[in-house]
Design a protein around this motif. Structure first.
Motif, PDB file in Angstrom:
ATOM      1  N   LYS A  26       0.852  -1.189   0.000  1.00  0.00           N
ATOM      2  CA  LYS A  26       0.000   0.000   0.000  1.00  0.00           C
ATOM      3  C   LYS A  26       0.893   1.246   0.000  1.00  0.00           C
ATOM      4  N   ARG A  27       0.332   2.349  -0.391  1.00  0.00           N
ATOM      5  CA  ARG A  27       1.070   3.618  -0.477  1.00  0.00           C
ATOM      6  C   ARG A  27       1.720   3.969   0.862  1.00  0.00           C
ATOM      7  N   GLY A  28       2.989   4.296   0.805  1.00  0.00           N
ATOM      8  CA  GLY A  28       3.716   4.748   1.989  1.00  0.00           C
ATOM      9  C   GLY A  28       4.229   3.645   2.898  1.00  0.00           C
ATOM     10  N   TYR A  61       7.378  -0.741  -4.170  1.00  0.00           N
ATOM     11  CA  TYR A  61       6.458   0.141  -4.877  1.00  0.00           C
ATOM     12  C   TYR A  61       5.008  -0.119  -4.496  1.00  0.00           C
ATOM     13  N   THR A  62       4.215   0.936  -4.490  1.00  0.00           N
ATOM     14  CA  THR A  62       2.780   0.819  -4.276  1.00  0.00           C
ATOM     15  C   THR A  62       2.226  -0.136  -5.332  1.00  0.00           C
ATOM     16  N   ASN A 131       9.061   9.198   2.236  1.00  0.00           N
ATOM     17  CA  ASN A 131       9.392   8.223   1.203  1.00  0.00           C
ATOM     18  C   ASN A 131      10.893   7.971   1.262  1.00  0.00           C
TER      19      ASN A 131
END
Length: 144
Positions: A26-28, A61-62, A131
């Motif tokens: 997932k993002r982040g 990566y997301t 990030n």
């Protein structure tokens, strides 16, 4: 018989694949926190990286689909905790900042300065890095 052999191999492969678990990034997210979610120990990030042939654990990566290996959680035992505290006392950084060089990444910086790659999380936190893949040549990082 050839058809039976092929079907037998396909069944074996399917059974093998059902044993594998996957996780979609997932993002982040970082490998450390994914390992904490799955195993209850961030130290299993190394197992996830190894299973997915990830050479730099800071680069995921997301949307990336990660194979989650069937391994035991890497928990610190009481003996290791005492040993770790003593080791950490010896790993005091002598400089308060670090100037990023070409080719640097947080894991590498943590290993060079602390002897422990997992300290990258603290470096990221202190420097408000959301990030970990985005550090730049010439950037000055605070070392906790």
């Amino acid at each position: 018989n050839k058809t039976a052999d092929i079907k037998s191999k396909q069944l074996a492969e399917n059974k093998k694949n059902k044993k594998h678990r996957y996780y979609v990034v997932k993002r982040g997210e970082f490998l450390w926190e994914i390992a904490e979610k799955i195993y209850g120990s961030g130290f299993n990030a190394i197992d996830i990286a190894k299973a997915n042939k990830i050479t730099n654990p800071n680069i995921i990566y997301t949307g990336q689909k990660l194979l989650i290996p069937d391994v035991k959680p890497r928990l610190i035992t009481q003996k290791n905790m005492v040993q770790s505290k003593q080791t950490l006392r010896k790993r005091v950084v002598k400089k308060a900042t670090y100037k990023v060089k070409k080719g640097d990444f947080l894991w590498k910086i943590a290993v060079e300065n602390y002897g422990d790659g997992f300290m990258w999380v603290k470096i990221a936190r202190v420097n408000n890095i959301t990030n970990p893949d985005l550090i730049y040549k010439g950037q000055i990082l605070k070392l906790p």
